[in-house]
Design an enzyme around this catalytic site. Structure first.
Site, mmCIF file in Angstrom:
data_model
loop_
_atom_site.group_PDB
_atom_site.id
_atom_site.type_symbol
_atom_site.label_atom_id
_atom_site.label_comp_id
_atom_site.label_asym_id
_atom_site.label_seq_id
_atom_site.Cartn_x
_atom_site.Cartn_y
_atom_site.Cartn_z
ATOM 1 N N HIS A 79 14.909 18.938 24.390
ATOM 2 C CA HIS A 79 14.160 19.692 23.569
ATOM 3 C C HIS A 79 13.380 21.212 23.925
ATOM 4 C CE1 HIS A 79 13.091 14.888 22.513
ATOM 5 N NE2 HIS A 79 14.438 15.091 22.197
ATOM 6 N N GLU A 81 10.120 21.713 22.952
ATOM 7 C CA GLU A 81 8.989 22.125 24.170
ATOM 8 C C GLU A 81 9.770 21.951 25.691
ATOM 9 O OE1 GLU A 81 8.480 18.665 21.099
ATOM 10 O OE2 GLU A 81 9.900 19.422 21.498
ATOM 11 N N CYS A 117 7.579 13.614 20.871
ATOM 12 C CA CYS A 117 8.188 12.388 21.761
ATOM 13 C C CYS A 117 7.177 12.173 22.879
ATOM 14 C CB CYS A 117 9.688 11.803 22.052
ATOM 15 S SG CYS A 117 9.804 13.485 23.422
ATOM 16 N N CYS A 120 8.238 15.007 25.858
ATOM 17 C CA CYS A 120 7.459 16.029 25.215
ATOM 18 C C CYS A 120 6.262 15.689 25.995
ATOM 19 C CB CYS A 120 8.224 16.022 24.311
ATOM 20 S SG CYS A 120 9.891 16.976 24.033
#
Length: 162
Positions: A79, A81, A117, A120
């Site tokens: 991801h 992040e 999520c 993250c």
């Protein structure tokens, strides 16, 4: 020419980062900023050396109709992040702000009311990031206090998605 404010400046940079995304579902870009200095950027895509979803033409999570926010262990991507955090020394992320922009890969529309999520969120907490600024539209954004991720731990209740 009218000068844009700093928040939208950093959100625009995060939006530029998402243009590198290789996801077939949602493209995200992230920028970590501390003391008015960009520490790192990230976008979602497969780990270095692995083929991206756009290269192989398929998304496992999409093929299995997995809702957003669930079963990320099946996702090929790291991801945005996570990539931004991986690219920064922790001493620089402590007390920082993450700017986050997401768009639907098919429609190009902003991901409104998006939220990192659960994995993250854990990365963000441990990186010492204190707030997230998430763009919902070109002109609207939300500020999220990372302390809320600590105080409202959805993993204790088994909540799926976001």
């Amino acid at each position: 020419m009218k000068r844009i404010d700093k928040t939208n400046y950093y959100l625009d940079i995060a939006e530029a980062a998402l243009e590198r995304s290789t996801c077939l579902r949602r493209c995200f870009g992230a920028v970590i900023v501390k003391d008015d200095e960009i520490i790192s950027t990230g976008y979602n895509g497969a780990p270095r050396g692995r083929k991206n979803c756009v290269d192989i033409g398929t998304c496992v999570r999409e093929k299995l109709n997995i809702p957003r926010g669930e079963r990320y262990e099946l996702c090929r991507s790291v991801h945005a992040e996570q990539n931004a955090i991986i690219s920064a020394p922790r001493k620089d992320t402590i007390g920082s702000t993450m700017y986050l922009v997401g768009k639907d890969a098919k429609t190009g529309k902003y991901v409104e009311n998006g939220m990192p999520c659960s994995l993250c969120k854990r990365f963000i907490i441990n990186a010492g990031i204190v707030k997230i600024v998430h763009r919902d539209t070109k002109t609207k954004y939300r500020v999220i206090d990372v302390n809320d991720f600590i105080e409202n731990d959805e993993s204790l209740e088994g909540t799926f998605g976001y």
